[in-house]
Design a protein around this motif. Sequence first.
Motif, mmCIF file in Angstrom:
data_model
loop_
_atom_site.group_PDB
_atom_site.id
_atom_site.type_symbol
_atom_site.label_atom_id
_atom_site.label_comp_id
_atom_site.label_asym_id
_atom_site.label_seq_id
_atom_site.Cartn_x
_atom_site.Cartn_y
_atom_site.Cartn_z
ATOM 1 N N PHE A 1 4.202 15.072 14.014
ATOM 2 C CA PHE A 1 3.215 15.598 14.558
ATOM 3 C C PHE A 1 2.915 14.924 15.945
ATOM 4 O O PHE A 1 2.684 15.895 16.899
ATOM 5 N N ALA A 2 3.215 13.759 16.157
ATOM 6 C CA ALA A 2 3.160 13.244 17.251
ATOM 7 C C ALA A 2 4.235 13.861 18.449
ATOM 8 O O ALA A 2 3.872 14.211 19.567
ATOM 9 N N MET A 3 5.192 14.159 17.988
ATOM 10 C CA MET A 3 6.359 14.616 18.737
ATOM 11 C C MET A 3 6.095 15.923 19.032
ATOM 12 O O MET A 3 6.342 16.421 20.134
ATOM 13 N N PRO B 1 0.830 -1.240 0.146
ATOM 14 C CA PRO B 1 -0.157 0.242 -0.116
ATOM 15 C C PRO B 1 0.950 1.454 0.148
ATOM 16 O O PRO B 1 1.965 1.177 0.753
ATOM 17 N N HIS B 2 0.441 2.468 -0.591
ATOM 18 C CA HIS B 2 1.212 3.576 -0.918
ATOM 19 C C HIS B 2 1.311 4.283 0.500
ATOM 20 O O HIS B 2 0.326 4.443 1.085
ATOM 21 N N ALA B 3 2.593 4.718 0.733
ATOM 22 C CA ALA B 3 2.890 5.284 1.870
ATOM 23 C C ALA B 3 2.188 6.822 1.670
ATOM 24 O O ALA B 3 3.003 7.481 0.717
ATOM 25 N N GLY B 4 1.378 7.149 2.654
ATOM 26 C CA GLY B 4 0.935 8.705 2.198
ATOM 27 C C GLY B 4 1.687 9.711 3.037
ATOM 28 O O GLY B 4 2.561 9.281 3.677
ATOM 29 N N PHE B 5 0.943 10.916 2.868
ATOM 30 C CA PHE B 5 1.684 12.239 3.735
ATOM 31 C C PHE B 5 1.817 11.589 5.138
ATOM 32 O O PHE B 5 2.818 12.089 5.699
ATOM 33 N N MET B 6 0.553 11.363 5.537
ATOM 34 C CA MET B 6 0.465 11.067 6.980
ATOM 35 C C MET B 6 1.587 9.984 7.480
ATOM 36 O O MET B 6 1.971 10.055 8.793
ATOM 37 N N THR B 7 1.786 9.128 6.602
ATOM 38 C CA THR B 7 2.652 7.910 7.017
ATOM 39 C C THR B 7 4.207 8.697 7.557
ATOM 40 O O THR B 7 4.687 8.214 8.383
ATOM 41 N N TYR B 8 4.634 9.561 6.668
ATOM 42 C CA TYR B 8 5.844 10.147 6.974
ATOM 43 C C TYR B 8 5.702 11.358 7.939
ATOM 44 O O TYR B 8 6.814 11.313 8.880
ATOM 45 N N PHE B 9 4.661 11.975 8.049
ATOM 46 C CA PHE B 9 4.664 13.281 9.097
ATOM 47 C C PHE B 9 4.063 12.947 10.400
ATOM 48 O O PHE B 9 4.139 13.553 11.264
ATOM 49 N N LYS B 10 3.556 11.676 10.487
ATOM 50 C CA LYS B 10 2.453 11.363 11.722
ATOM 51 C C LYS B 10 3.501 11.302 12.871
ATOM 52 O O LYS B 10 3.078 11.844 13.730
ATOM 53 N N PRO B 11 4.883 10.821 12.908
ATOM 54 C CA PRO B 11 5.654 10.905 14.105
ATOM 55 C C PRO B 11 6.041 12.104 14.428
ATOM 56 O O PRO B 11 6.288 12.541 15.565
ATOM 57 N N MET C 1 3.413 16.086 21.671
ATOM 58 C CA MET C 1 3.766 15.749 22.881
ATOM 59 C C MET C 1 4.667 16.940 23.665
ATOM 60 O O MET C 1 4.165 17.194 24.846
ATOM 61 N N PHE C 2 5.573 17.577 22.877
ATOM 62 C CA PHE C 2 6.177 18.716 23.330
ATOM 63 C C PHE C 2 5.117 19.833 23.701
ATOM 64 O O PHE C 2 5.259 20.524 24.764
ATOM 65 N N GLY C 3 4.134 20.135 22.814
ATOM 66 C CA GLY C 3 2.972 21.032 23.285
ATOM 67 C C GLY C 3 2.366 20.801 24.451
ATOM 68 O O GLY C 3 2.172 21.497 25.624
#
Lengths: 182, 166
Positions: free
Chosen positions: B68-70, B56-66, B73-75
């Motif tokens: 965003f999560a970080m 399955p094609h790795a989309g935008f969220m696949t790369y940027f999810k970590p 977390m800092f926020g």
Amino acid sequence: MEDKEILEIYRKEGKQEFAFNLLVQKYSERIYWHIRKLTCSHEDSNDILQSSLVKVWEHLPDFREEAKLYTWIYRIATNETLTFLKKKRLNAMLSLSNYDNTLANKLQSDPSFNGDKLQMALHKAILHLPDKQRAVFNLRYFQEMKYEEISEILDTSVGALKASYHHAYNKVKTELKEQFGD
Amino acid sequence: MIQDKEKDNILERGNLKENPFGVPSGYFSSMQDEVMAKISAIPVVPPQQYEADEAPHAGFMTYFKPAFAMAAMFGIIFGLGYGAMKITGTYTDDGSVQGTLVSANASDELSEDEVISILDITIEDLFASQENSDTIEVMEQTMSNEDIEQYLIDSRVTTTSIALLE
């Protein structure tokens, strides 16, 4: 027949059972001996092998060729066997007995064991290893598998496997030396 | 030399790697039949039609999810820290240090009446005793400034305390 060809047949409509039968013919014997060396019992090995093959059938539609087919099948069978041994050890512990002794007795009284004294001593010495280490030792020593393949089967790093095998090898060798000398 | 050593190794001797176990005759063919009978009772699930290279094609969220999560977390950590400092009064917007939020703001936000209503007491409660009110009245009527000074001297009240009272 290559695994890839079997998988191609499996993906054709109405050919799933035929392809699976090819897989069973190709791997069931090798897997059986792997299980048998861990359980020391034909009956237990037969049960585990059959449940493992049924699991392979159930999960084969999800197999995505990220691993080799045969290491994937070995992985299912090894996990089934290790889970079985864990349950047996727990039951033995609850009944205040030692499952290592049970395994040794099974090996000693196995009517289908055709080996000599040294082979019997070797298999008894292997029983003194922890279950996972026994699996590593058997796959490397008897089946001469590559560490990379064992790594896929046991989901353990190659470095850890090398250390584990080296430790197991020396332990078994020392035990045999004590009994039979150099 | 190494080969001699290998030969001397007890684990590398002759038939040790051979399989000494046996199985009942015809076991493997009967086992295979049993397995095939078992799986034929399980409904066939159509296999997935993707190849390994068609993952399955790795989309935008696949790369940027970590990332965003970080960031989230800092926020959260920053928000919790800021909130904690605000509550304990160790941080203000102008950078000065104040007392606690309660002590800093209570006098600004609550009138005397509100404080009394919170404490659930009334002025009458404070002077509930008739005796006390009489005493105060008598004192107001009879005490002169000299008497008050003498009283304070007798009570050993320091001039600093008096100054603070004023």
